[in-house]
Design a protein around this motif. Structure first.
Motif, mmCIF file in Angstrom:
data_model
loop_
_atom_site.group_PDB
_atom_site.id
_atom_site.type_symbol
_atom_site.label_atom_id
_atom_site.label_comp_id
_atom_site.label_asym_id
_atom_site.label_seq_id
_atom_site.Cartn_x
_atom_site.Cartn_y
_atom_site.Cartn_z
ATOM 1 N N THR A 263 0.837 -1.204 0.000
ATOM 2 C CA THR A 263 0.000 0.000 0.000
ATOM 3 C C THR A 263 0.872 1.254 0.000
ATOM 4 N N LEU A 264 1.899 1.260 0.845
ATOM 5 C CA LEU A 264 2.749 2.455 0.940
ATOM 6 C C LEU A 264 3.555 2.661 -0.342
ATOM 7 N N ILE A 265 4.018 1.553 -0.951
ATOM 8 C CA ILE A 265 4.778 1.703 -2.196
ATOM 9 C C ILE A 265 3.882 2.287 -3.286
ATOM 10 N N VAL A 266 2.668 1.721 -3.417
ATOM 11 C CA VAL A 266 1.765 2.232 -4.456
ATOM 12 C C VAL A 266 1.410 3.698 -4.185
ATOM 13 N N ASP A 267 1.197 4.041 -2.908
ATOM 14 C CA ASP A 267 0.931 5.437 -2.531
ATOM 15 C C ASP A 267 2.030 6.361 -3.016
ATOM 16 N N THR A 268 3.275 5.937 -2.758
ATOM 17 C CA THR A 268 4.409 6.788 -3.112
ATOM 18 C C THR A 268 4.482 7.002 -4.614
ATOM 19 N N ILE A 269 4.361 5.874 -5.367
ATOM 20 C CA ILE A 269 4.430 5.988 -6.825
ATOM 21 C C ILE A 269 3.291 6.873 -7.324
ATOM 22 N N SER A 270 2.093 6.568 -6.852
ATOM 23 C CA SER A 270 0.922 7.303 -7.325
ATOM 24 C C SER A 270 1.026 8.782 -6.957
ATOM 25 N N GLY A 271 1.522 9.061 -5.749
ATOM 26 C CA GLY A 271 1.680 10.451 -5.325
ATOM 27 C C GLY A 271 2.650 11.202 -6.222
ATOM 28 N N ARG A 272 3.759 10.534 -6.607
ATOM 29 C CA ARG A 272 4.725 11.195 -7.487
ATOM 30 C C ARG A 272 4.119 11.463 -8.847
ATOM 31 N N VAL A 273 3.403 10.464 -9.378
ATOM 32 C CA VAL A 273 2.802 10.648 -10.699
ATOM 33 C C VAL A 273 1.804 11.802 -10.648
ATOM 34 N N ARG A 274 1.035 11.860 -9.549
ATOM 35 C CA ARG A 274 0.041 12.940 -9.435
ATOM 36 C C ARG A 274 0.708 14.298 -9.412
ATOM 37 N N ARG A 275 1.779 14.407 -8.645
ATOM 38 C CA ARG A 275 2.455 15.708 -8.587
ATOM 39 C C ARG A 275 3.028 16.078 -9.944
ATOM 40 N N ARG A 276 3.557 15.054 -10.643
ATOM 41 C CA ARG A 276 4.119 15.296 -11.966
ATOM 42 C C ARG A 276 3.013 15.750 -12.925
ATOM 43 N N ILE A 277 1.832 15.118 -12.817
ATOM 44 C CA ILE A 277 0.717 15.475 -13.697
ATOM 45 C C ILE A 277 0.302 16.918 -13.453
ATOM 46 N N ILE A 278 0.199 17.304 -12.185
ATOM 47 C CA ILE A 278 -0.356 18.616 -11.878
ATOM 48 C C ILE A 278 0.676 19.716 -12.045
ATOM 49 N N ARG A 279 1.910 19.458 -11.625
ATOM 50 C CA ARG A 279 2.884 20.559 -11.658
ATOM 51 C C ARG A 279 3.650 20.626 -12.960
ATOM 52 N N GLY A 280 3.593 19.580 -13.773
ATOM 53 C CA GLY A 280 4.326 19.600 -15.027
ATOM 54 C C GLY A 280 5.789 19.277 -14.800
ATOM 55 N N PRO A 281 6.535 19.095 -15.905
ATOM 56 C CA PRO A 281 7.902 18.606 -15.797
ATOM 57 C C PRO A 281 8.879 19.601 -15.179
ATOM 58 N N THR A 282 8.860 20.856 -15.606
ATOM 59 C CA THR A 282 9.886 21.782 -15.128
ATOM 60 C C THR A 282 9.302 22.956 -14.366
ATOM 61 N N ARG A 283 8.089 23.325 -14.728
ATOM 62 C CA ARG A 283 7.504 24.501 -14.105
ATOM 63 C C ARG A 283 7.431 24.322 -12.594
ATOM 64 N N ALA A 284 7.889 25.326 -11.883
ATOM 65 C CA ALA A 284 7.860 25.213 -10.426
ATOM 66 C C ALA A 284 6.511 25.661 -9.892
ATOM 67 N N VAL A 285 5.723 26.341 -10.755
ATOM 68 C CA VAL A 285 4.463 26.878 -10.252
ATOM 69 C C VAL A 285 3.446 25.777 -10.058
ATOM 70 N N ASP A 286 2.770 25.851 -8.966
ATOM 71 C CA ASP A 286 1.640 24.972 -8.734
ATOM 72 C C ASP A 286 0.489 25.542 -9.549
ATOM 73 N N LEU A 287 -0.137 24.704 -10.350
ATOM 74 C CA LEU A 287 -1.181 25.229 -11.227
ATOM 75 C C LEU A 287 -2.475 25.485 -10.483
ATOM 76 N N GLY A 288 -2.340 25.890 -9.250
ATOM 77 C CA GLY A 288 -3.541 26.252 -8.495
ATOM 78 C C GLY A 288 -4.373 25.048 -8.134
ATOM 79 N N ALA A 289 -3.741 23.895 -8.097
ATOM 80 C CA ALA A 289 -4.512 22.692 -7.793
ATOM 81 C C ALA A 289 -4.768 22.625 -6.300
ATOM 82 N N ASN A 290 -5.966 22.502 -5.943
ATOM 83 C CA ASN A 290 -6.237 22.295 -4.523
ATOM 84 C C ASN A 290 -7.402 21.355 -4.369
#
Lengths: 321, 277
Positions: A263-290
């Motif tokens: 569960t924790l491994i899948v959480d970590t992977i999924s959390g990283r993918v989610r952050r990558r999806i929302i924040r984009g590859p290089t942009r440091a700005v959070d796209l206002g996701a809340n």
């Protein structure tokens, strides 16, 4: 919460100074006091009336340690392969359930967004979503079982149906947070409602909505344990059998550890993918996701936005809801 | 939805810029999602064997649930067992929410960079919270039933851990996002870590925290529905009992009653939470 105007003042110097300047009286917050007193009363009344035997409570620490000892001194690792297979089945139920929920909730989220549809449609869509949110998984599961049988597929269906409510509601919040510009542009170019949605709304919301799916997948992994209540497969069923029925404590220790680790491994992977999806590859700005799991009434923007190190759905939370 | 014309017919094709290829992350991400769905959904050793055809075929079978819906037995709702089940669910949820809320507040504070005194505590508490959250309430319940016997206590304990997980997670998220101004001014005026947390962090998070605790009460009400299946008390024992006997006429009536109860509590809780924030 001291009532006296000088409460909490210890330093003599400060005391002296405060004599010169009159310290304003702390306002009396009637609402806060009502809540506190209600909670205390509620706690004592329920604790006094609930059907708990004191002998049970007294035995709790000793028994807990005793059985944890049986589980982990040492755990029975020969059962590990069956636990891993069961966990993969749980992941399957959770993933297929999430996909079912995603498919059904996708159109509903648009219908429930106030910036796209009129009041009657939004109201109706929200009531449908509320219904799916207020009914627990187990209820959907026992109502589906006689029809589709005791199988992981039924669990996936139940998880999917109960995901519709949350996914739809959070999706609608994402849609309500879009930029109006592209929609106006599409309208100015003569786009109808469906065309505006397709070309101006969906491109803006799809990253966050996909992130919501992944987030729901993490929740559904935990929720898939509900299968254990009726014996419909997965790690939940295995643990309920090992702990509750055959009492193979050492084997249960292994299964529990495997469940937590995966569960924790899948959480970590999924959390990283989610952050990558929302924040984009290089942009440091959070796209206002809340668009995390926020209870209704707190809503987006009720709390300050964050870019914390724990970031789930950019400000969301991983909660077994 | 995709029937929209992609460009006005009058415009020459050459004027339209080429559509850029999807970025690798989007391409591989989408392929990954599809692959995962196929692997986990397919009917093989590691898939659950999802098939719309099977579901469709099953829909035509004799359906005891629909039969139960047709002959709803509303009188069940007034029976002593059901009323006691509802009462116990409320008691369990209330005790678990209050105790869980008390334990979750320090865990939430320590689970954030601002609230933790040092990195070691932060990392330790963060992992501890993840661990608590990784175990589903049903598993806590089955463990405590096996350890101390059936009844409301294992149910309260299971809901307690669920509450701690939910409140700590949601609250630590707002601790991470608080206004750093008061924190800095508290530190600048020489406050110790505890004083800083008390005067600069707590006032900012208390409304959110209280709101999450109320929200957790609803989660606990819903969560209690499953615990009875392993003997951990509450309305779930009624669900379990009727389900095992196949008394769907009564089961559906209790389910509707439960839904109404949760709905009403939800409305009240939303009203209170709006007032809080």
């Amino acid at each position: 919460m001291a009532q006296t105007p000088t409460g909490g003042m210890t330093d003599a110097q400060a005391q002296q100074r405060s004599e010169a300047i009159v310290r304003p009286e702390k306002p009396f917050n009637r609402f806060r006091w009502t809540v506190t007193i209600t909670l205390l009363t509620l706690f004592f009344v329920t604790s006094a009336t609930v059907d708990i035997e004191l002998t049970q409570l007294a035995a709790l620490p000793e028994r807990t340690l005793f059985y944890l000892g049986l589980m982990y001194t040492p755990p029975d690792v020969t059962e590990a392969p069956s636990a891993i297979t069961a966990m993969i089945e749980s992941l399957g139920m959770a993933w297929i359930g999430t996909m079912i929920g995603a498919l059904v909730s996708f159109p509903l989220a648009f219908l429930a967004a106030t910036n796209l549809f009129g009041k009657p449609v939004v109201f109706a869509a929200r009531q449908v979503l509320n219904f799916f949110r207020s009914v627990p998984e187990i209820v959907f599961l026992i109502l589906l079982l006689p029809v589709t049988g005791l199988s992981p597929v039924t669990v996936a269906l139940a998880l999917g149906i109960s995901s519709i409510g949350t996914l739809g509601k959070l999706g609608a919040e994402v849609i309500e947070g879009i930029e109006g510009g592209p929609v106006e542009a599409a309208a100015a170019a003569g786009g109808g409602r469906l065309q505006r949605i397709r070309w101006a709304v969906i491109p803006q919301v799809i990253p966050e909505i996909v992130a919501l799916w992944l987030y729901r997948f993490e929740i559904n992994i935990r929720n898939s344990a509900v299968a254990g209540a009726v014996g419909a497969g997965g790690i939940g069923t295995l643990l309920v059998r090992q702990i509750g029925q055959v009492r193979e404590w050492a084997a249960a220790g292994t299964s529990l550890a495997i469940m937590v680790i995966i569960t924790l491994i899948v959480d970590t992977i999924s959390g990283r993918v989610r952050r990558r999806i929302i924040r984009g590859p290089t942009r440091a700005v959070d796209l206002g996701a809340n668009a995390g799991e926020q209870p209704e009434g707190t809503g987006p923007g009720a709390g300050p936005k964050r870019e914390g190190p724990t970031g789930s759905v950019g400000g969301g939370a991983v909660v077994p809801v | 939805m995709s029937a929209a014309p992609s460009a006005p017919a009058s415009r020459p094709d050459s004027a339209r810029p080429d559509k850029p290829p999807p970025p690798p992350f989007v391409l591989w991400g989408s392929l990954g999602l599809i692959a995962l769905t196929l692997v986990l959904g397919w009917d093989w050793e590691y898939g659950i064997g999802f098939s719309l055809r099977d579901i469709y075929d099953n829909l035509g079978r004799h359906n005891p649930v629909l039969e139960g819906v047709r002959n709803l037995d509303w009188s069940t709702l007034a029976s002593p067992t059901v009323l006691a089940g509802f009462a116990e669910t409320f008691q369990m949820a209330a005790i678990a929410t209050i105790l869980g809320g008390i334990v979750a507040l320090p865990l939430a504070l320590l689970n954030s960079v601002t609230g933790a005194p040092n990195t070691f505590v932060y990392v330790a508490v963060k992992n501890f919270n993840s661990f608590i959250r990784a175990i589903p309430d049903l598993i806590y319940a089955v463990f405590f039933v096996a350890a101390i016997g059936r009844g409301a206590l294992p149910g309260v304990l299971a809901l307690f851990f669920l509450s701690v997980a939910v409140i700590a997670k949601l609250t630590s998220d707002i601790v991470d996002g608080i206004d750093q101004g008061p924190v800095e001014s508290a530190r600048a005026s020489g406050a110790s870590h505890t004083q800083m947390v008390k005067t600069a962090v707590l006032p900012q998070i208390l409304p959110g925290y209280t709101s999450f605790a109320l929200y957790t009460f609803e989660i606990n009400l819903r969560g209690s529905a499953v615990l009875g299946f392993v003997g951990a008390g509450g309305i779930g024992e009624v669900f379990s009992n009727y389900y095992q006997r196949g008394w769907y006429d009564r089961l559906v009536a209790v389910v509707i009653g439960f839904f109404v109860v949760v709905f009403v509590v939800d409305r009240i809780s939303i009203a209170v939470r709006k007032r809080l924030l």
